[in-house]
Enzyme design. Sequence first.
Site, PDB file in Angstrom:
ATOM      1  N   GLU A 186      73.030  46.343 122.663  1.00  0.00           N
ATOM      2  CA  GLU A 186      71.848  47.216 122.595  1.00  0.00           C
ATOM      3  C   GLU A 186      72.176  48.711 122.581  1.00  0.00           C
ATOM      4  O   GLU A 186      71.583  49.512 123.302  1.00  0.00           O
ATOM      5  CB  GLU A 186      70.906  46.884 123.756  1.00  0.00           C
ATOM      6  CG  GLU A 186      70.467  45.428 123.768  1.00  0.00           C
ATOM      7  CD  GLU A 186      69.463  45.095 124.863  1.00  0.00           C
ATOM      8  OE1 GLU A 186      69.095  45.995 125.633  1.00  0.00           O
ATOM      9  OE2 GLU A 186      69.044  43.921 124.941  1.00  0.00           O
ATOM     10  N   GLU A 302      70.409  34.928 121.532  1.00  0.00           N
ATOM     11  CA  GLU A 302      69.508  34.839 122.707  1.00  0.00           C
ATOM     12  C   GLU A 302      68.136  34.289 122.291  1.00  0.00           C
ATOM     13  O   GLU A 302      67.100  34.695 122.781  1.00  0.00           O
ATOM     14  CB  GLU A 302      69.347  36.210 123.370  1.00  0.00           C
ATOM     15  CG  GLU A 302      70.655  36.866 123.727  1.00  0.00           C
ATOM     16  CD  GLU A 302      70.506  38.185 124.455  1.00  0.00           C
ATOM     17  OE1 GLU A 302      69.396  38.488 124.932  1.00  0.00           O
ATOM     18  OE2 GLU A 302      71.502  38.922 124.551  1.00  0.00           O
TER      19      GLU A 302
HETATM   20  C1  XIL Z   1      68.293  39.174 131.086  1.00  0.00           C
HETATM   21  C2  XIL Z   1      68.459  37.963 132.009  1.00  0.00           C
HETATM   22  O1  XIL Z   1      67.948  36.803 131.362  1.00  0.00           O
HETATM   23  C3  XIL Z   1      67.725  38.221 133.323  1.00  0.00           C
HETATM   24  O2  XIL Z   1      67.926  37.123 134.199  1.00  0.00           O
HETATM   25  C4  XIL Z   1      68.245  39.511 133.930  1.00  0.00           C
HETATM   26  O3  XIL Z   1      67.551  39.758 135.126  1.00  0.00           O
HETATM   27  C5  XIL Z   1      68.037  40.664 132.948  1.00  0.00           C
HETATM   28  O4  XIL Z   1      68.736  40.393 131.717  1.00  0.00           O
HETATM   29  N1  XIL Z   1      68.749  40.998 126.366  1.00  0.00           N
HETATM   30  C6  XIL Z   1      69.990  40.775 126.876  1.00  0.00           C
HETATM   31  C7  XIL Z   1      70.163  39.937 128.079  1.00  0.00           C
HETATM   32  O5  XIL Z   1      71.000  41.123 126.244  1.00  0.00           O
HETATM   33  O6  XIL Z   1      71.305  40.306 128.831  1.00  0.00           O
HETATM   34  C8  XIL Z   1      68.921  39.974 128.953  1.00  0.00           C
HETATM   35  O7  XIL Z   1      69.101  38.981 129.950  1.00  0.00           O
HETATM   36  C9  XIL Z   1      67.689  39.676 128.132  1.00  0.00           C
HETATM   37  C10 XIL Z   1      67.527  40.697 127.044  1.00  0.00           C
END
Ligand code: XIL
Length: 393
Positions: A186, A302
């Site tokens: 990101e 994701e």
């Molecule tokens: C999220 C996790 O799922 C949560 O449990 C944590 O509290 C915050 O991060 N994009 C990403 C991930 O790259 O690392 C994030 O994961 C969700 C959004």
Amino acid sequence: MRSNRLLTRRHALWLGLASLTTVGAIATAKGAYQNKQYQDQKLQALGNRQRNFTVVGKGTLRQRAAAKGLIYGAAGHKEKLSSDSAFATRFAQECGILVPEGELKWAGVRPAPDKFDFTYSDWLVKFTRTHNMLFRGHTLVWYQGLPKWFKETVNRQNAEKFLVEHITTVTKHYAGQMHSWDVVNEAIEPEHKRADGLRKSPWLEFLGPEHIELAFRVAAQADPKAMLVYNDFGLEYDTPKEEARRTAVLKLLERLKSRGTPIHALGIQAHLRGHEARFNPKKIRKFLADVASLGLKILITELDVIDQKLPGDTAVRDRIVASTYEDYLSVVLDERAVIAVLTWGLSDRYTWHSSYIPRSDKAPVRPLPLDSNLKPKLAWNALARAFEGAPKR
Ligand code: XIL
């Protein structure tokens, strides 16, 4: 015959989506797509009971993906996998790769400036070994997931030392065991109005845009075997914001490649929106083709479907979530550079949406392939059908 049928189905899907997009485009022109009526039409279209999600043959998602040379897996959590054996069993059945949901972020491995703790991530590596699964890391450089000590400790003078030490230590610890690493996560944010589209993060503030190339070079040095990935979100829909994000990501990848940076793939998070109508298959295919033309592979890293704005009726909601999965994957899996699909969790029993993207009616969210009783939902069928329809790698 079979492939013709699939082609027909796929074309019907594209035609359907294209017409949806056309309607969307016309509506956009008139600024009408925002109105409730158009969104309802889309939800109606996706939630229709005629659409079938029949799955042919037997096999888990892991097996169905592998049959096409693809990898399917999910984000896993040591706490849940070690305490919920039924969940762990289903995870091992369905997933061919695991990415830690939090255990390999800075806050997960670095309790103090001079301390690393791999207890949890080592447990996950062992879990993947026991179940003959691949393992991928997330993430070495991010502006979130930072430990509490970071803010008052890291500054312009010592940031490079901290970054190089972190990437070297963590990547060396797992050298040779990783399918891939999300090296940088990101780093793009066009809304921050920089010409290069980069996000104004502590890393950019302390080290400038060069921190991205530095991160990849240090990771490559520490683990020459791992596939090194740039990972980002908001690349999926035909909106001005996401078009700008795709353009900025492509520019970043081109810049990195032109400088000989050891980067091997783009990770597309794909947190899809069940209520979103502005999906343009042609634009997505072009973006993926442009990334692939740089010699990069692509991972869907994701994947899940936000059901926050969908109707409460779970039968309708599940159909729209499943349609969203299948409509998106049937487009992206046509790009052979796409090598892996990971959902951000496997079961509604454990999803970050529950706390981060809850529904206003407080109903349990339903974004993932398995329900909270670990039973396959239509979303599972949608993934299975997308793998079934994908060209073999
Ligand atoms: C999220 C996790 O799922 C949560 O449990 C944590 O509290 C915050 O991060 N994009 C990403 C991930 O790259 O690392 C994030 O994961 C969700 C959004």
